[in-house]
Design an enzyme around this catalytic site. Sequence first.
Site, PDB file in Angstrom:
ATOM      1  N   ASP A  19      -4.074   6.913  -4.017  1.00 59.06           N
ATOM      2  CA  ASP A  19      -3.925   5.867  -3.010  1.00 59.06           C
ATOM      3  C   ASP A  19      -4.409   4.555  -3.609  1.00 59.06           C
ATOM      4  O   ASP A  19      -5.574   4.433  -3.987  1.00 59.06           O
ATOM      5  CB  ASP A  19      -4.758   6.242  -1.780  1.00 59.06           C
TER       6      ASP A  19
ATOM      7  N   GLU B  59     -11.170   1.196  -0.252  1.00 57.84           N
ATOM      8  CA  GLU B  59     -10.282   0.103   0.129  1.00 57.84           C
ATOM      9  C   GLU B  59     -11.027  -0.878   1.022  1.00 57.84           C
ATOM     10  O   GLU B  59     -11.854  -0.494   1.847  1.00 57.84           O
ATOM     11  CB  GLU B  59      -9.025   0.618   0.835  1.00 57.84           C
TER      12      GLU B  59
ATOM     13  N   HIS C 227      -6.486  11.421   4.702  1.00 55.95           N
ATOM     14  CA  HIS C 227      -7.789  11.137   5.291  1.00 55.95           C
ATOM     15  C   HIS C 227      -8.552  12.444   5.467  1.00 55.95           C
ATOM     16  O   HIS C 227      -8.144  13.312   6.238  1.00 55.95           O
ATOM     17  CB  HIS C 227      -7.649  10.443   6.656  1.00 55.95           C
TER      18      HIS C 227
ATOM     19  N   ASP D 213       0.864  -1.188   0.000  1.00 60.69           N
ATOM     20  CA  ASP D 213       0.000   0.000   0.000  1.00 60.69           C
ATOM     21  C   ASP D 213       0.897   1.233   0.000  1.00 60.69           C
ATOM     22  O   ASP D 213       1.623   1.481   0.965  1.00 60.69           O
ATOM     23  CB  ASP D 213      -0.890  -0.018   1.248  1.00 60.69           C
TER      24      ASP D 213
ATOM     25  N   HIS E 214     -11.983   6.108   2.657  1.00 58.19           N
ATOM     26  CA  HIS E 214     -11.988   7.487   3.135  1.00 58.19           C
ATOM     27  C   HIS E 214     -11.925   8.434   1.957  1.00 58.19           C
ATOM     28  O   HIS E 214     -11.508   8.067   0.855  1.00 58.19           O
ATOM     29  CB  HIS E 214     -10.785   7.727   4.053  1.00 58.19           C
TER      30      HIS E 214
ATOM     31  N   GLU F 172      -7.321  -1.749  -3.173  1.00 57.09           N
ATOM     32  CA  GLU F 172      -7.768  -0.357  -3.055  1.00 57.09           C
ATOM     33  C   GLU F 172      -7.657   0.369  -4.383  1.00 57.09           C
ATOM     34  O   GLU F 172      -6.720   0.142  -5.160  1.00 57.09           O
ATOM     35  CB  GLU F 172      -6.916   0.352  -1.996  1.00 57.09           C
TER      36      GLU F 172
END
Length: 814
Positions: free
Chosen positions: A237, A339, A314, A226, A306, A434
């Site tokens: 992300d 995710e 976040h 990640d 998020h 994700e």
Amino acid sequence: MLGMTNNGASVFDSNPSVPICKPADGSSLRKSERSKNTSDNNIDDNDRSDDDKEDEEAPEDSAAKKKKKKRKPKKKRTSANASPKQSSPPRVPLTLLFPMGQYPVGEEVHYRNENAFRTTSEEKRYLDRVNNDFLEEYRHGAEVHRQVRHWAQKNIKPGQSLTEIAEEIEDGVRALTGHQGLEEGDNLKGGMGFPTGLSLNHCAAHFTPNAGNKTILQKEDVMKVDFGVHVNGRIVDSAFTMTFDPLYDNLLAAAKDATNAGVREAGIDVRMSDIGAAIQEAMESYEVEIGGQSLPVKCIRNLNGHDIVQYSIHGRKSVPIVKGGDQTKMEEGEIFAIETFGSTGKGYVRDDMETSHYAKRGDAPNVPLRISSARALLSSISKNFGTLPFCRRYLDRLGHDKYLLGLNNLVSSGIVEAYPPLCDSKGSYTAQFEHTILLRPTVKEVISQPRSFPGGGMSTTINVVPNQGSQLLLQPVQPQDSFDHFFWTYTEEPHQSRRQAIVKAHPQVTKLCGYEPLTKYIVLGVVTLQIFCAVWLRHSPLLSARFLLTSYIIGATANQNLFLAIHEISHNLAFKSPKANRLFAVFANLPIGLPYSASFRPYHLMHHKSLGVDGLDTDLPTSLEAFFLDSLLGKAFFCTFQILFYAIRPMMVYRLPFTSLHLFNVVAQLAFDALLMHYIGARALAYLIISSFFAGSLHPCAGHFIAEHYVFGQQNPSIRTNKLLVPETYSYYGPLNLLTYNVGMHNEHHDFPAIPWSRLPLLHETAKDFYIDLPHHTSWVRVIWQFIWDKEVGLWCRVKRETGGKRAGCGKSR
């Protein structure tokens, strides 16, 4: 339904409002399959320009044959200026591969149903065009991420160290973005959006090797990779899971399937709870056979997707991966990381192992730092990372040494947030996938380009069962377990998300954080008052009216005040220095008669951190308490002796290590008690202990123990009729707050535990739009009365998390 994954060359589109995905008919599927089959999965081939492809695919007609003779000289003549290819490992900056600054568009998916008009709306097309610069920054970062992770998926093998893997990925990201991050401020222009997570097996997230870590990747490991890439704070992300044993294929398939379901369900005006339901339905339809056992794959319910905002990984919204709860909607223009995490264990993670991830808080308090290394480190963090996450290796890379003392000081001061690794039960295995999606005005763009995930593109055949009333409601329903009647929820506690929303709407509230100098003077006065009363009653019989009335009216109120002073001090709100707060709490403890301040702080901070988590939040009654005291007499007994329940229960749930502070607390308390008995008499000590008992018994001020977190169904009748979510925390707005450090303003306190009691009313007034509609109490006396006499209220009426989770109800079925 998502379009098929584009596995061909890079796509360029000068008009981002034009969708590139096609209907999933037979012809388009065959075309996609041909593209997939003819691709050799080589980054160089995938990054070929459109001009190169046109040259190779041109028909050899007579005109082409005439040009064929000139092709060789032309190639020689232009060989020096040929477009550069990506290296392996990737080190060629994308600005050289895409000199025009136009980067591949992610997979575009048309909105459906009531949002279908957006695809052709001229207004929405215009809005899409004006955001082109913003989109290109995201697409730049996405292409960096795609190329680096494509290389990683092909080249990571067992036998490599985790440090080697992390550094190869990070070196690739820095090279491709063109920002090495060694010069001051360079990392804020582009580079790593957050450290490379390499979490193994039962560890689900937030692990990256610190300096000196010698962990070697094994063939039997399940590794979550990640990492984030950012360009000007626009963070992409994306994560995937790698295994080298087909034993875990179903676990990976479950997590990938669940992520696909979440991406497909996400969109403008979609409720978070509906996305969580789709994800859970997909994830928990899988099983994994390990060691001869068939293990269900569970969603890790306390991990969420998020939203992403500039320079902050976040934002204020969370995307649950289980059904129920959050009714917040996604909105146009927002960016989300979808995710999902699957586990063969409990489906619940806790902090474990050595911390490596850190980030400066966006709402960091302005507190003085007495440690010089902390001040220097904070300056470096601000200049090099801002609010982007970083790890210890990044500080080593910048030349910092012996920084742990300063870093820990920044963490304890609330300026920097530490993110320890999150782990399920040992022996379990976890998987993660994700994507990052952009909710553009015209289409939903899967910016992280799922074509490079192992196993192909996004699934287009998952059937999602909609959420069918499983959200946590106040209405009692028949529980699945006849013994357990608590409210169970999969959702995260509400205070963090409300705090983020309040800070966004009223950023000035962060200036309210800090200690309150007045607290120490009030404590000193109350301690003096109690010692005076103890001396005054030293000759009074214990059962005399003067002794009992003084103990109940003055003593109990004073000791309740000291209970709550220790509560304030546990949040470091009496002094700047944490050590001064610890020592002063021991002083405030003296008139209570029994040592408890040293143990109260860790238990109470766990209550804040793990609100409602069964086995961690010791404010929750146990099932045995609720079962045996679920009657009028039982509740009356609980209210009378609740101080004993709060004193004994924590030790029954889990025990704290005995530290030097605990020893000091015990020694100081025993010495004070001994001196009091020697110089004043045993009745003086009896007065203090009886006062403490009354303070936690049938006393008006003791009503706050029940009022804060017990669910009162009759508090707001509209809750039942409108089917609102169960409130986990209630505030009290009444005169007794003057005697109890405003502890009644409990929603406000849980939202902002760093704001002292004296400024909570100002917080309430500033953010009144967030608090005015929340259910609240106006009388603690009435709370106690209703708790005892109302059959609908009792010890079962608490919201719990962790196990069970699918039950929604309070009390027995009626």
